[in-house]
Each structure stands twice: as C-alpha cells, then as structure tokens.
Design an enzyme around this catalytic site. Structure first.
Site, mmCIF file in Angstrom:
data_model
loop_
_atom_site.group_PDB
_atom_site.id
_atom_site.type_symbol
_atom_site.label_atom_id
_atom_site.label_comp_id
_atom_site.label_asym_id
_atom_site.label_seq_id
_atom_site.Cartn_x
_atom_site.Cartn_y
_atom_site.Cartn_z
ATOM 1 N N CYS A 118 0.845 -1.187 0.000
ATOM 2 C CA CYS A 118 0.000 0.000 0.000
ATOM 3 C C CYS A 118 0.891 1.251 0.000
ATOM 4 O O CYS A 118 1.703 1.420 -0.910
ATOM 5 C CB CYS A 118 -0.942 -0.053 1.203
ATOM 6 S SG CYS A 118 -2.257 1.187 1.203
ATOM 7 N N ASP A 156 -8.054 -4.177 -7.815
ATOM 8 C CA ASP A 156 -7.670 -3.125 -6.872
ATOM 9 C C ASP A 156 -8.280 -1.800 -7.303
ATOM 10 O O ASP A 156 -7.894 -1.222 -8.324
ATOM 11 C CB ASP A 156 -6.145 -3.017 -6.830
ATOM 12 C CG ASP A 156 -5.644 -2.102 -5.725
ATOM 13 O OD1 ASP A 156 -6.411 -1.238 -5.263
ATOM 14 O OD2 ASP A 156 -4.472 -2.250 -5.327
ATOM 15 N N HIS A 214 -7.220 -5.007 -3.415
ATOM 16 C CA HIS A 214 -6.223 -4.298 -2.622
ATOM 17 C C HIS A 214 -6.059 -5.011 -1.273
ATOM 18 O O HIS A 214 -6.999 -5.585 -0.747
ATOM 19 C CB HIS A 214 -6.689 -2.855 -2.397
ATOM 20 C CG HIS A 214 -5.647 -1.957 -1.828
ATOM 21 N ND1 HIS A 214 -4.576 -1.502 -2.558
ATOM 22 C CD2 HIS A 214 -5.504 -1.423 -0.583
ATOM 23 C CE1 HIS A 214 -3.822 -0.719 -1.808
ATOM 24 N NE2 HIS A 214 -4.371 -0.660 -0.606
#
Length: 274
Positions: A131, A193, A224
C-alpha cells in the site's frame, strides 16, 4: 530460523524532528553471533507497523535477512499502529498527505543507514512494502544502495498524490532516468484493486518501460490488501500471498542473498579464462 526483535529510535532532521521508531527483526544464531545477512527495509501500509506487517517482516527475517520496519508517522503520532477501522484509516490517509516527500525520503535513508551499520548485516540491501509502503519501497530504489525492491500494490504512484501538497515526483524521477541501470523492481497489483485502476497501472508500467527500468510486473486476480491476514475486509488470499512471497524470496535471494561481485555495464560480458 529463529528471529529476535529490537527497537531503535532514530533522530530525524526534517519537519518537527521527532525520533522515528524502527523495529528490527533479525535472525538468531546463538552459535554464530557475528553472522552476516542481507538487509531489507519493510515499509508499512498507512496504519504503521501492525501485526500483519510485523508477521510479514518476520517471515522474511526467518529466511536469513535483517529486516527494518520504520514507523512512518513519527511527526504526528507515536510508534503504535493505527487501528483497522474508520478512525485509523482516516488518520493514516490524512498523515500521508501532511508529511512532506522529503521527510518520507529521509525515513528511508535513515532505515537503510541503520541496516548498513547493523553488526549482523552485510550491507546488501533490498526493500519491500505494501500500500503506502509499496510506494515508499519504490522510492527507496532511487538510493543506489537498494539493489532490489518488491512493491505490493503501491498507492499514489500513478496519480502523483503522495505527501504534502499531493504532488510527488516519483514517476517524474523515473522519466529522468533515476532508475535506469539501478536496482531491480517487482511491481505486484491485484486486477480488482480499486485504489490503483487499470489506467493507473498502465501508466506506471509504460513509464518504467520507456525509461528502461529493470523490473517484473505481476497482475493477479486479487483486490487491494490481499496479503493482509487481519481486518482485510474479506480480501485476504492466503494461497496467493504464499505464491507472491515465494516470488519475493527468489528476487531477494538472487539480488542480495549472495555477493555477486561488481556489476558490469549492460550488454558487456565479463572476460574469463577457461
């Protein structure tokens, strides 16, 4: 291989100068106290060094690496992880655009410095992260000491919106050639994502290709945060995570896991005697 965890509070110069907590997870070989291992900087998501991040770093360390996990938000909060809830998410997203890009880069430099000076590190450094940490691992590769980086679903790279002012220069630096003939990168994204849509992934990939960056590109059937084994909102895929971790270890073992001697220019063949 067993591991141990130590805490290091490093002074910083930028922003308000509050110390940065770095968690170092290292292999333990009691009979070989002077053993040397490669180093890995493991950058966390927006929640700082949570349980999933520490477990991920511990797995890497157990394979024979000294792993440093910086707490990214020392300017605004203590080293404790933020919670995986609305309040923690809002804080993490707010902090990442309050902090300057220069301060993010200083953190990376300090973490690399710490590994290079660690008594059990041989100075061969790699990076990884997820991330926010995927973006920070990408930027860490601008440091020539970082020989490879494996970046999991790095956010804000395509939109250039990391840091104060939401105007980072990550892809601009790639276009300038700062990753050309530098460390090797691996970019891993989930095709579902929503944080990094297809157009954004295409932009990152084409920019790297146009700049002749050495990289591998993996798009998998995942969302994600698919490697997070806690509070992933139903997105954690353990089997896929295991596969991606195996890929990460192949890259690290090949690039920093052994001393290959000096690197020669691309296209040249080293002379040898048969």
């Amino acid at each position: 291989m067993l591991v141990s965890k130590t805490l290091h509070d490093l002074p910083t110069k930028l922003d308000n100068g509050r110390p940065m907590r770095v968690y170092v997870i290292a292999p333990v070989l009691p009979d070989y106290p002077q053993a040397k291992f490669p180093g890995v900087v493991c950058f966390s998501e927006i929640y700082q060094v949570t349980g999933p991040v520490e477990r991920f770093a511990g797995q890497i360390a157990s394979h024979g690496y000294v792993v440093a996990c910086p707490s990214s938000y020392h300017e605004f909060a203590g080293p404790e992880p933020l919670s995986y809830d609305t309040e923690g998410t809002d804080k993490g997203n707010d902090y990442k655009i309050q902090k300057t890009i220069a301060a993010f880069d200083e953190d990376a430099t300090l973490a690399i410095d710490l590994l290079v000076s660690h008594p059990n590190c041989n100075g061969r450094i790699a990076a990884t992260g997820m991330c926010l940490g995927g973006h920070l691992a990408f930027r860490a590769t601008f440091d020539p000491r970082v020989l490879s980086s494996v970046c999991f679903f790095g956010t804000d790279i395509h939109s250039a919106t990391l840091g104060k002012g939401k105007q980072d220069d990550t892809l601009a630096r790639v276009r300038k050639g700062e990753l050309t003939d530098n460390g090797e990168l691996v970019m891993i994204f989930g095709k579902q994502d929503t944080h990094v849509p297809r157009a954004g992934r295409d932009l990152i990939r084409s920019t790297m290709e146009d700049a002749n960056v050495t990289f591998s590109w993996l798009e998998v059937q995942a969302q994600h945060a698919f490697i997070r084994d806690e509070s992933s909102k139903g997105r954690w895929d353990a089997a896929l995570t295991r596969s991606m971790f195996t890929f990460l270890m192949e890259v690290f073992e090949r690039t920093v896991g052994r001393d290959l001697g000096p690197r020669i220019a691309s296209g040249k063949v080293a002379e040898h005697v048969c």
